[in-house]
Design an enzyme around this catalytic site. Structure first.
Site, PDB file in Angstrom:
ATOM      1  N   SER A   1       1.721  -3.835   7.956  1.00  0.00           N
ATOM      2  CA  SER A   1       0.619  -3.537   7.044  1.00  0.00           C
ATOM      3  C   SER A   1      -0.292  -2.459   7.602  1.00  0.00           C
ATOM      4  CB  SER A   1      -0.192  -4.811   6.763  1.00  0.00           C
ATOM      5  OG  SER A   1      -1.289  -4.527   5.906  1.00  0.00           O
TER       6      SER A   1
ATOM      7  N   SER B   1       4.670   1.846   8.151  1.00  0.00           N
ATOM      8  CA  SER B   1       4.268   0.879   7.125  1.00  0.00           C
ATOM      9  C   SER B   1       5.460   0.300   6.379  1.00  0.00           C
ATOM     10  CB  SER B   1       3.345   1.551   6.103  1.00  0.00           C
ATOM     11  OG  SER B   1       2.019   1.497   6.522  1.00  0.00           O
TER      12      SER B   1
ATOM     13  N   GLY C   1       3.656   5.960   9.097  1.00  0.00           N
ATOM     14  CA  GLY C   1       5.064   6.057   8.724  1.00  0.00           C
ATOM     15  C   GLY C   1       5.832   4.778   8.982  1.00  0.00           C
TER      16      GLY C   1
ATOM     17  N   ASP D   1      -0.278  -7.501   0.808  1.00  0.00           N
ATOM     18  CA  ASP D   1       0.263  -6.165   1.076  1.00  0.00           C
ATOM     19  C   ASP D   1       1.788  -6.204   1.021  1.00  0.00           C
ATOM     20  OD1 ASP D   1       0.536  -3.536   1.646  1.00  0.00           O
ATOM     21  OD2 ASP D   1      -0.268  -3.620   3.694  1.00  0.00           O
TER      22      ASP D   1
ATOM     23  N   HIS E   1       0.815  -1.218   0.000  1.00  0.00           N
ATOM     24  CA  HIS E   1       0.000   0.000   0.000  1.00  0.00           C
ATOM     25  C   HIS E   1       0.845   1.264   0.000  1.00  0.00           C
ATOM     26  CE1 HIS E   1       0.611  -0.431   4.455  1.00  0.00           C
ATOM     27  NE2 HIS E   1       0.682   0.882   4.372  1.00  0.00           N
TER      28      HIS E   1
END
Length: 441
Positions: free
Chosen positions: A332, A317, A315, A234, A204
């Protein structure tokens, strides 16, 4: 007098040698007390998680309902009949007799997946409670909650509805200092296809063609996203600008110039202590609470995720989830933050690597599963915010503090041995001089 002195010297030498042996034994014991790892050979040590997983595989989904590691570190296997419980006990694991089999629990999650999608919900199979837990965050309306509750009642009493604070969101941070064109994420693991090196991170964070930079101003380009999967999965792959991860191969940065060596990729197990690193909140620790979770983010549904108690914030991720030098997952999304806590979900790296045809850069092998919880080597012995107190060192690395007593004994014994040797040599020289002067006058 001379015989008494020789006896004292002999005793001193024996004491020094005994000290060397004792110190060596103390150091060996300290190293042996560290968690053992699976060595991959037939005669290797079987880890508790491996034992539980093998029993579940052998007994099947109609007689078992998952396995996990208990608070005492021993494997627990949920079984549906007494015969299976006996077999589990014989194998060295603890059995818990439950009402619903994994086949029934999976049937419930299939029914939830087939129902109209409700953003802000997530569900997992909770092995310990033998039920399917459906989380609904603060964005889920009263009407959707009522409809989901009705579906849970239809499926059966083992589907438990639970309201969750906050909201389930991906952990990208649009508007912060960016590394990608649309928001800041965290690099995951360095991987390779055998020719070029890549960054494995969350899907993502950016679609195919997204350009990545090392700085917020976009002055130093890192690479470009060449593959991405989100929703559903993801994960994404960012190819380095020069095709080489350089000195970053096989390591994870945890802040302050420190790094953790990553040796392989693995699947985690329920109850495992794990660590996450992210560009917003740094290194954080927690435990795996469920596997194969489904989360309905506003952007879409992602399945097959790892559920943990590790906190994360925007941030973080794409940041790495790891334990004992093993790559486990990619951040995720989740709810909450690192002040109030919450649930965070991770994309398993084994799934991502298999789909992308890559492996951990700098690692020769891939482990079959996680083999214990451990504080990363670079963090050991230091105070790291967010990392649980009492976390143990990983197998393959030993705390210097555990070796100090043995090292001291060895050092003192060596000094004693050298001293007795020097005293004896000095005495022999004096004796020789006396004898020489008597003979030659």
């Amino acid at each position: 007098m001379r015989h008494a002195r020789r006896r004292l010297q002999r005793l001193a030498r024996l004491a020094a040698v005994g000290g060397l042996l004792s110190g060596g034994l103390m150091m060996t014991t300290a190293m042996a007390s560290e968690p053992a790892t699976r060595d991959g050979d037939e005669g290797g040590t079987v880890q508790p998680a491996e034992l539980g997983a093998s029993l579940v595989s052998r007994l099947g989904t109609s007689r078992t309902a998952g396995s996990w590691i208990g608070s005492d570190g021993q494997p627990v296997v949920a079984v549906t009949d007494a015969d299976a419980a006996v077999e589990v006990g014989r194998a060295g694991a603890r059995a818990k007799v439950v009402r619903h089999s994994m086949r029934q629990l999976r049937s419930a999650t299939d029914a939830l997946r087939a129902a109209p999608r409700v953003p802000g919900t997530a569900w997992v199979v909770d092995y310990a409670s033998n039920e399917v837990v459906v989380h609904a965050d603060s964005t889920v309306s009263a009407g959707d909650w009522s409809r989901l509750s009705g579906l849970a009642d239809q499926i059966g009493g083992f589907v438990h509805m639970q309201r969750t604070a906050g909201s389930f969101t991906t952990r990208a941070s649009g508007g912060d200092a960016v590394f990608t064109g649309g928001g800041r994420c965290s690099a995951g693991f360095n991987v390779t296809n055998g020719q070029n090196d890549f960054i494995l991170t969350a899907g993502h964070c950016g679609s195919v063609g997204t350009t990545w930079f090392q700085d917020a101003q976009g002055a130093e380009r890192i690479g470009t996203t060449t593959a991405s999967s989100f929703p559903g999965n993801d994960f994404s792959l960012v190819e380095y600008e020069n095709g080489d991860a350089s000195s970053g191969r096989g390591v994870v940065g945890i802040g302050g110039g420190r790094e953790v060596r990553i040796t392989a990729a693995a699947d985690p197990f329920v109850g495992q202590q794990v660590f996450r690193s992210g560009s917003t909140t740094g290194v954080r620790s927690g435990r795996v609470t469920a596997l194969n979770a489904t989360v309905n983010f506003p952007e879409g549904t992602v399945t097959g995720l790892i559920e943990t108690t590790v906190c994360a914030e925007p941030g973080d991720s794409g940041g790495p989830l790891f334990a004992q030098g093993l790559a486990l997952g990619l951040t995720s999304g989740g709810n909450g933050d690192c002040t109030t806590g919450g649930l965070t979900y991770f994309q398993p790296v084994t799934t991502a690597m298999a789909a992308l045809g890559v492996s951990v850069a700098g690692a020769a092998t891939t482990a079959e599963d996680g083999s214990g919880a451990a504080l990363p080597p670079a963090v050991a012995g230091t105070s790291v915010p967010g990392v649980a107190e009492g976390a143990t060192l990983p197998a393959g690395s030993v705390s210097l503090r555990t070796l100090v007593p043995g090292l001291v004994v060895v050092a003192v014994s060596l000094l004693g041995l050298v001293a007795t040797r020097w005293i004896r040599s000095a005495h022999d020289r004096r004796s020789y001089r006396r004898h020489y002067s008597q003979v030659w006058g």
